[in-house]
Design a protein around this motif. Structure first.
Motif: not given
Length: 282
Positions: A170-193
């Motif tokens: 994570a120190a080298a790659f603090p973010t990753f990409l997820l293949d799905f549509s993002v809209f205003p209002g989605n920000s801050g939501g949990p991403v999980f398995i």
């Protein structure tokens, strides 16, 4: 009974909003984590993207609690949430280099009980422990354009596949990409398995990850290139949620965290990002 992390997180995820007085409102998503305070006492922590609160200029927002009725139905019951003091200073803690915010809240008892234990936030070795990599499916909860799944105010559950490699460290790659549509209002939501939804493909190796699954991070942005939405979300690694929680009450630790962090990789810097904090129509 094995916990279904998807259902548990649905109960722990809330809409955050602030009316703007012109028929619109700023909307974001948050979720509740149970993390003991420095004194060891139980504490309910609200997690969201820092820009969600930052764009709310008034002192008071609303948090979308839900109430279970005796007949089995649910009612939407938003409550005031003070996010700034009388001088306009923020009452939340934000990560010094990442788009993550956390604040202690006094939630209704049923919501405090729904908060997800902090142990479910991924650590640096959690992805390896579950053998998660590019192409694996993850789920996300949120309120796209302020919409909820029903009149009771439950979040909308969606999914997408991990669209970048590698996922760590994570120190080298603090973010990753997820293949799905993002809209205003989605920000801050949990991403999980959740293993309940992936019983045959996700088995933790050893005891380095919660058996029921884990929270991989939180959604912070959508990717745009030349003003074109690429239908890709940017997820900030859960490590930075842990760090933000650790910073609560310990602001002097922020400098240490900032010094240890690295710049966002060029592949993400090369894309224009649009934070999902735009006003949604009531």
């Amino acid at each position: 009974m094995v916990m279904d992390l998807a259902v548990e997180l649905i109960h722990a995820t809330v809409q955050l909003e602030q009316p703007l007085g012109d028929g619109t409102r700023t909307v974001g998503t948050g979720f509740l984590i149970s993390s003991p305070g420095p004194d060891g006492k139980p504490r309910t922590v609200l997690i969201t993207a820092n820009h969600v609160f930052d764009k709310m200029q008034l002192a008071e927002a609303r948090i979308g609690y839900r109430v279970a009725n005796a007949d089995g139905s649910w009612s939407y019951a938003p409550k005031p949430l003070k996010i700034r003091d009388k001088d306009g200073a923020a009452l939340w803690t934000h990560h010094p280099t990442r788009d993550v915010a956390a604040m202690t809240i006094k939630a209704p008892p049923e919501f405090a009980k729904a908060a997800i234990p902090v142990d479910y936030l991924a650590k640096d070795d959690t992805f390896d422990a579950y053998q998660v990599n590019a192409g694996n499916e993850m789920m996300a909860l949120g309120f796209p354009r302020g919409l909820s799944a029903n009149s009771a105010g439950f979040p909308i559950l969606r999914s997408g596949r991990v669209a970048s490699y590698p996922l760590g460290p994570a120190a080298a790659f603090p973010t990753f990409l997820l293949d799905f549509s993002v809209f205003p209002g989605n920000s801050g939501g949990p991403v999980f398995i959740s293993r309940q939804q992936n019983p045959t493909t996700l088995t933790p190796v050893g005891d380095k990850a919660p058996e029921q699954g884990f929270i991989a991070g939180l959604l912070t942005q959508q990717v745009e290139l030349n003003s074109e939405r690429l239908e890709i979300g940017i997820v900030t690694h859960a490590r930075y949620i842990r760090e933000t929680i650790d910073l609560m009450g310990s602001p002097l630790a922020a400098a240490t965290v900032a010094d240890a962090d690295r710049p966002t990789p060029p592949a993400v810097q090369g894309a224009r990002t649009a934070a999902a904090e735009e006003a949604a129509r009531d």
